[in-house]
Design an enzyme around this catalytic site. Structure first.
Site, PDB file in Angstrom:
ATOM      1  N   LYS A 171      57.025   0.101 -16.096  1.00  0.00           N
ATOM      2  CA  LYS A 171      55.765  -0.168 -16.807  1.00  0.00           C
ATOM      3  C   LYS A 171      54.580  -0.030 -15.844  1.00  0.00           C
ATOM      4  O   LYS A 171      53.527   0.525 -16.211  1.00  0.00           O
ATOM      5  CB  LYS A 171      55.796  -1.564 -17.427  1.00  0.00           C
ATOM      6  CG  LYS A 171      54.509  -1.989 -18.145  1.00  0.00           C
ATOM      7  CD  LYS A 171      54.280  -1.261 -19.457  1.00  0.00           C
ATOM      8  CE  LYS A 171      52.885  -1.449 -20.042  1.00  0.00           C
ATOM      9  NZ  LYS A 171      52.686  -2.664 -20.816  1.00  0.00           N
ATOM     10  N   LYS A 239      43.534  -5.678 -16.253  1.00  0.00           N
ATOM     11  CA  LYS A 239      44.583  -6.682 -15.985  1.00  0.00           C
ATOM     12  C   LYS A 239      45.852  -5.989 -15.482  1.00  0.00           C
ATOM     13  O   LYS A 239      46.443  -6.390 -14.475  1.00  0.00           O
ATOM     14  CB  LYS A 239      44.879  -7.463 -17.272  1.00  0.00           C
ATOM     15  CG  LYS A 239      45.994  -8.501 -17.154  1.00  0.00           C
ATOM     16  CD  LYS A 239      46.658  -8.785 -18.506  1.00  0.00           C
ATOM     17  CE  LYS A 239      48.148  -9.046 -18.308  1.00  0.00           C
ATOM     18  NZ  LYS A 239      49.033  -8.440 -19.271  1.00  0.00           N
TER      19      LYS A 239
END
Lengths: 299, 299
Positions: A171, A239
């Site tokens: 990811k 983020k």
């Protein structure tokens, strides 16, 4: 399957609903009562805390905001580890740092709970449609047992590696490539605009060659059409980039293009573009660039 | 068509050969006698300078290294402008700065010569196969007249805009996206390697989502296979990135991810990787990164 689901936000709610639709029994818990309602209407049962969810589930899934939330759900008081059955599996599908996933996995193992890290890509639309890409790290046997649940929520499911954190590593790679890709696309199209050249024609010719990508197709089209509606908000990109950069820092692994892109997402937040789609990176560049019209007017 | 071709290097030679194969009459000139031979064998005629080439051609094409070479060929003594017919078209297919293309175009116009800028992508393989992507700036009428020549050399031919330099602007955008794309891919796969995760599995899962691109397919496969043979050499990427950055500087247009990537290509040259394919960016990152094995050994 007897399933627990904790974290019923934009992503978690449709994922849990897809589990119910596929015929699994789903127990849920949420700090906010309101977020439970659509799940209870669809047939889920409510618990009073994560411990209770775990006590009656073979597999407990979490989909929360950040590593401290995962830690609390998994290891905190009245958490999953407090109530887990002997052969329980805990699957965290949030996007957190690989090192955080490894640490939580190790501490859960000490308390007899097997963990998979299984972050997703595909956004809210993919969560609703049940077509998420799911990247899984952790033991093969646990992966195989959880596969029917993954199949209810996702389209492309890949077991990256048995190593804890391997899903989060994949990811993180995804976030580097997409985060930098949107930034470099905005940069290139703004260069074309500043040179007085039509963006649509440039995008079209680039799609025919090595520069082609899903980002050029999707984000490029939205930049040309000036469609800045979210989508994946800029602050979410920031983020995710910060997770990768912090992990790179800990590993002594340089990430220079990701660092440059993260500065740009930071500048988007500083320019009031944090709630807009990452496509609005084009506006950031426009706000700090000359244009051929300005030069022709001698400004 | 009566065609002139100047610049018979790795790209120019196969492009000129494709013009001959398509039945055009081709006049050539080169400073190096040796580079003429394969063209003369294939039926081209040799001239003594660019002026002579222009005197007997409807369209003169140049494919040289950099802007000063184009200027010399077009505007220097015994150059194209010195010998051009009244309705002549000059096409520069080299990759140079958009501003340089605009300036040469304006000076040629004063001397009655119409210019197209028509840089290409697709590399030596595309030049040999006649499948180059050709991005064209300049007047529509000249583009239409030159189209049969473009079709003999390229697969995808796009007239970007009538503005001089528009082809070079599109090529510059292409270089930003591909140059940054290779760098961020190397960065991401090196992060996976440093985290002890299999690169092939990561590449596979990323191909299923938003991160997919031609670069992930092609360069990603070569990074996984550790196939670093050129291809498009790193020093060529650096040259192209420097053109874009210098143009951005002149326009007051920031290009932060391209700047970060250019520093990495510079570091490749500094590490002795300049003659290797840009795929060898992975080696650069490996040489300056920790690895999970190292950490496990406590180093």
């Amino acid at each position: 399957m007897e399933t627990g689901f904790i974290g019923l936000g934009l992503m978690g709610r449709p994922m849990a609903l897809n589990l119910l639709r596929a015929g699994h029994r789903v127990r849920v818990w949420s700090r906010r009562e309101a977020s439970l309602e659509p799940l209870l209407e669809a047939g889920a049962s409510a618990c009073r805390n994560a411990r209770e969810v775990a006590a009656s589930s073979e597999i407990v899934i979490s989909m929360v905001a950040d590593a401290p939330d995962v830690e609390k759900v998994a290891l905190g008081s009245d958490g999953v580890a407090d109530g887990a059955r002997p052969d329980a599996i805990f699957i965290d599908m949030s996007t957190i740092a690989p090192s955080a996933a490894r640490s939580i996995s190790a501490r859960l193992a000490e308390r007899g709970v097997c963990m998979l890290d299984a972050p997703v890509s595909g956004g809210e639309a993919g969560a609703i449609a049940g077509t998420l890409t799911i990247m899984v790290g952790g033991p093969e046997a646990a992966f195989r047992k959880a596969l029917p649940l993954f199949e209810a929520m996702g389209g492309k499911i890949t077991h990256i590696d048995e190593k804890p954190g391997a899903g989060q590593v994949a990811k993180a790679c995804n976030q580097v490539i997409t985060g930098v890709g949107v930034a470099s696309l905005a940069e290139a199209l703004n260069f074309a605009r500043s040179s007085g050249v039509d963006l649509a024609a440039v995008r079209q010719v680039l799609m025919g060659g090595l520069a082609n990508s899903r980002i050029l197709e999707n984000h490029g089209q939205r930049m040309v059409a000036r469609d800045f509606a979210p989508g994946f908000k800029s602050w979410m990109h920031l983020k995710d980039m910060r997770i990768v950069l912090s992990e790179g820092h800990a590993l002594h692994v340089p990430l220079p293009t990701a660092a440059a892109a993260a500065q740009l997402y930071s500048a988007m937040l500083g320019s009031g573009l944090g709630e807009e789609d990452s496509v609005a990176m084009l506006k950031l560049f426009e706000s700090m660039s000359g244009s051929s019209e300005m030069r022709e007017e001698g400004q």
